[in-house]
Write a protein that holds these residues in place. Structure first.
Motif, mmCIF file in Angstrom:
data_model
loop_
_atom_site.group_PDB
_atom_site.id
_atom_site.type_symbol
_atom_site.label_atom_id
_atom_site.label_comp_id
_atom_site.label_asym_id
_atom_site.label_seq_id
_atom_site.Cartn_x
_atom_site.Cartn_y
_atom_site.Cartn_z
ATOM 1 N N SER A 86 0.854 -1.179 0.000
ATOM 2 C CA SER A 86 0.000 0.000 0.000
ATOM 3 C C SER A 86 0.896 1.237 0.000
ATOM 4 O O SER A 86 1.860 1.313 0.772
ATOM 5 C CB SER A 86 -0.876 -0.018 1.258
ATOM 6 N N THR A 87 0.607 2.185 -0.880
ATOM 7 C CA THR A 87 1.396 3.412 -0.962
ATOM 8 C C THR A 87 0.444 4.607 -1.026
ATOM 9 O O THR A 87 -0.740 4.434 -1.332
ATOM 10 C CB THR A 87 2.291 3.427 -2.221
ATOM 11 N N PRO A 88 0.935 5.824 -0.760
ATOM 12 C CA PRO A 88 0.076 7.004 -0.897
ATOM 13 C C PRO A 88 -0.506 7.151 -2.305
ATOM 14 O O PRO A 88 -1.560 7.739 -2.485
ATOM 15 C CB PRO A 88 1.005 8.165 -0.565
ATOM 16 N N GLY A 89 0.167 6.579 -3.312
ATOM 17 C CA GLY A 89 -0.319 6.640 -4.689
ATOM 18 C C GLY A 89 -1.175 5.451 -5.078
ATOM 19 O O GLY A 89 -1.558 5.319 -6.236
ATOM 20 N N GLY A 90 -1.470 4.579 -4.120
ATOM 21 C CA GLY A 90 -2.260 3.392 -4.402
ATOM 22 C C GLY A 90 -1.393 2.149 -4.367
ATOM 23 O O GLY A 90 -0.167 2.217 -4.248
ATOM 24 N N ASP A 96 8.300 -1.747 -7.620
ATOM 25 C CA ASP A 96 7.888 -0.501 -8.266
ATOM 26 C C ASP A 96 7.933 0.669 -7.283
ATOM 27 O O ASP A 96 8.328 1.774 -7.643
ATOM 28 C CB ASP A 96 6.482 -0.631 -8.863
ATOM 29 N N HIS A 97 7.523 0.411 -6.056
ATOM 30 C CA HIS A 97 7.559 1.461 -5.038
ATOM 31 C C HIS A 97 9.003 1.898 -4.778
ATOM 32 O O HIS A 97 9.292 3.100 -4.712
ATOM 33 C CB HIS A 97 6.879 0.968 -3.761
ATOM 34 N N ILE A 98 9.892 0.947 -4.640
ATOM 35 C CA ILE A 98 11.312 1.271 -4.456
ATOM 36 C C ILE A 98 11.816 2.070 -5.647
ATOM 37 O O ILE A 98 12.500 3.086 -5.497
ATOM 38 C CB ILE A 98 12.138 -0.018 -4.249
#
Length: 188
Positions: A86-90, A96-98
């Motif tokens: 889960s990320t602030p961008g969805g 991918d987050h890294i």
């Protein structure tokens, strides 16, 4: 590809840390609230955020970064890399987050550290082009949120206010101005 990009960027950032003299750690950086050490601390903290844990600290910024890097590389090389987070961008995969957060931070904050400590400020052209494309593709309403301190949590500011840079300036300078740095000022 993501792991390779991270590794190359981490190599460059680590080399910059290794070149910082002891008397430079308190130098101001282009990030108004941080010293050179604060830039490195932020990068280490963000590595921990990506992994969902704190990175242990010592008195050595270089050793601390190496430990943070080791942990991120281990995650990128594991099955966990493909897991959804889960990320602030969805939701997205951990890798991918890294790639979109800490790996890109290594480039921009590498410039900050170089500027703060008198090192070579050149960002590889491929990174400049990739980050320019990513930053300028953000919809205006989201960019406004990126520029709002605390919009993604206490103390988090993704980009600063845009700094005007001539349209005919090199792409690196235009990128830095767009994300809130003044590439034309030789002082921090």
């Amino acid at each position: 590809m993501i792991a390779d990009r991270y590794r190359a960027r981490a190599d460059a950032f680590e080399a910059k840390i290794a070149q910082v003299r002891e008397d430079q750690w308190d130098n101001p950086s282009p990030c108004a609230k941080w010293t050179a050490r604060g830039v490195v601390d932020h990068i280490i903290d963000m590595h921990g955020v990506m992994l969902g844990r704190q990175i242990p600290r010592t008195d050595s910024p270089l050793a601390d970064f190496r430990e943070a890097r080791r942990q991120v590389e281990a995650a990128l090389g594991s099955d966990r890399a493909k897991s959804e987070v889960s990320t602030p961008g969805g939701p997205m995969t951990l890798e991918d987050h890294i790639d979109q957060v800490v790996s890109d931070d290594l480039v921009l904050h590498g410039w900050d550290l170089a500027r703060a400590t008198g090192q070579d400020e050149t960002i590889p052209a491929a990174d400049v082009e990739r980050l320019w494309a990513a930053a300028t593709s953000v919809p205006p309403e989201l960019m406004e949120r990126f520029r709002t301190p605390g919009a993604f949590g206490p103390g988090i500011e993704v980009y600063g206010a845009e700094v005007p840079v001539p349209e005919d300036a090199p792409l690196q300078d235009r990128l830095l101005g767009y994300v809130g740095r003044d590439p034309l000022s030789k002082t921090v």
